[in-house]
Enzyme design. Structure first.
Site, PDB file in Angstrom:
ATOM      1  CB  SER A  44      -1.614   2.794  -0.746  1.00 33.89           C
ATOM      2  OG  SER A  44      -0.750   3.882  -0.799  1.00 33.89           O
ATOM      3  CE  LYS A  88       2.485   2.527   1.650  1.00 35.24           C
ATOM      4  NZ  LYS A  88       1.491   2.541   0.638  1.00 35.24           N
TER       5      LYS A  88
END
Lengths: 164, 173
Positions: A44, A88
Site C-alpha cells: 500500500s 498510511k
C-alpha cells in the site's frame, strides 16, 4: 547452613526478577512514549516503502504534541481490525478539504470532502492497492500512534523518513 | 558527599517507581474519575431511586482493567472507557450495546444499521443525557482504553459495576 543458602538464593532470585521487571518497564515506557521499531511491509505504500519489508523507527512525541501534519506518514490502528496496525500518509487534517479519485485507473471521477473535527484523512501512496480512508472514511485522531521517523533497514535506504 | 549519594539514591528510586507505575497504569489497571451523569444510575447516580434525593455530591472513581486490550474481546453490556472520536483528549465511559455484525436501532431517525467490522455501538445508561453512538456513530474498537470493573470511591459506593445486557433500541415494525 543449607537454610541460609536457600535464603541467599531466594534473595538473589528476587533481585534478578526485579531487575528484569524494571527492564521490561523501561522497554514499555520507551515504546509507548518515545519511540518504537516497526516492520513495514505490503504494497500500500509503494514506492516509499517496498514490498520486502523495512525496519523503521516510529516516534511518539509528534502525535501527543499534535505536531503531525499533512504529508506525514503515520502508524495507526486499523479501524476495521483493532489488532492490526497499518502505515498510511496523512492527506488531510481536521477542517481541510481533500479531493480524491473514487476509482483510480478506471475513471477520473473525483470527490471532495471536508475532514470532520477530530479526525484525519489517511491514504496509501499506492492508490491502486490500498485500503484507506477512501474505504473506511476519515479516522479518529486517537487511532494514530506515531510518526515514521527513521529508516534503519535496508541499509541502502538508511535515513530520515520525515520528508520522503 | 553522602548527602549527594543519598539524593542520587532517592532520585533513582523515584524513577523506578515512576516507570513501574506508568507500566502498570498502561498495561494492567488504572483509576479514572467519572464526570457527568450519562451513566446514571450505574455510575454517578444523580438521584436515589427510593427517596428521590441526590445520593452523593462526589464523583465516582472507578477501576479500569486493561487486560481486555490484549485481544480486544468484549461482550455485550461491558462498561468501557474510550477516547472520543471527535476529540482525542477526552475520554468517555459508556456501555457496549452492539458488537461487530449486530443490528442496532437509531431511535431518533427510526432506522436500523449494522455495526461495521472492528467497531462497537456504545450508549450511556441514562439515555436522556448521554453523548454516545446515537450521535457519534459506531466507535472503532481501537479507541477503547479499558473496561470499567469496580467503583472504588466514595466508600459508600464501593462495589462491582454490573454487566447489564440491554436490548438495543430496535424500533418495532
Amino acid at each position: 547452613m543449607a537454610l541460609r543458602n536457600i535464603g541467599l538464593w531466594a534473595v538473589e532470585g528476587f533481585e534478578l526478577a526485579f531487575s528484569l521487571a524494571k527492564f521490561c518497564c523501561c522497554i514499555h515506557v520507551t515504546g509507548s512514549y518515545v519511540m518504537f521499531p516497526a516492520l513495514a511491509m505490503g504494497p500500500s505504500m509503494l514506492p516509499t516503502i517496498d514490498l520486502n519489508g523495512n525496519v523503521i523507527i516510529v516516534e511518539r512525541a509528534s502525535v501527543w504534541l499534535q505536531k503531525v501534519s499533512r504529508g506525514d506518514m503515520v502508524v495507526l490502528t486499523s479501524p476495521e481490525d483493532p489488532n492490526k496496525q497499518v502505515i498510511k500518509r496523512i492527506v488531510g487534517m481536521e477542517g481541510e478539504s481533500v479531493t480524491y479519485l473514487i476509482k483510480p485507473g478506471e475513471s477520473d471521477e473525483c470527490q471532495t470532502i471536508v475532514v470532520p473535527k477530530g479526525r484525519v484523512w489517511v491514504q496509501g501512496d499506492n492508490i491502486h492497492d490500498s485500503r484507506d480512508s477512501r474505504v473506511f472514511g476519515a479516522i479518529p485522531y486517537g487511532l494514530v500512534h506515531g510518526k515514521l521517523f527513521w529508516r534503519v533497514w535496508p541499509a541502502s535506504r538508511f535515513g530520515s523518513m520525515c520528508n520522503v | 558527599m553522602s548527602a549527594r549519594s543519598s539524593l542520587w539514591n532517592t532520585a533513582k528510586k523515584c524513577v523506578t517507581i515512576g516507570l513501574i507505575g506508568v507500566t502498570v497504569k498502561d498495561r494492567y489497571v488504572s483509576i479514572a474519575a467519572v464526570r457527568g451523569g450519562s451513566m446514571s444510575p450505574s455510575l454517578n447516580p444523580v438521584t436515589d431511586e427510593v427517596s428521590g434525593s441526590r445520593v452523593s455530591t462526589f464523583d465516582d472513581y472507578v477501576l479500569v482493567e486493561k487486560f481486555c486490550l490484549g485481544r480486544y474481546r468484549f461482550s455485550h453490556g461491558d462498561v468501557v472507557i474510550f477516547t472520543s472520536p471527535t476529540n482525542h483528549k477526552e475520554r468517555h465511559i459508556k456501555r457496549i450495546i452492539g458488537l461487530p455484525g449486530d443490528w442496532v436501532g437509531i431511535s431518533h431517525i427510526d432506522d436500523v444499521m449494522r455495526v461495521p467490522e472492528g467497531h462497537c455501538w456504545v450508549e450511556g445508561d441514562n439515555l436522556l443525557s448521554s453523548l454516545d453512538s446515537r450521535s457519534l456513530g459506531p466507535i472503532p474498537l481501537g479507541l477503547i482504553r479499558g473496561r470499567v470493573t469496580h467503583v472504588v470511591w466514595p466508600p459508600s459506593r464501593i462495589g462491582r459495576v454490573k454487566r447489564e445486557i440491554r436490548q438495543p433500541t430496535v424500533p418495532s415494525y
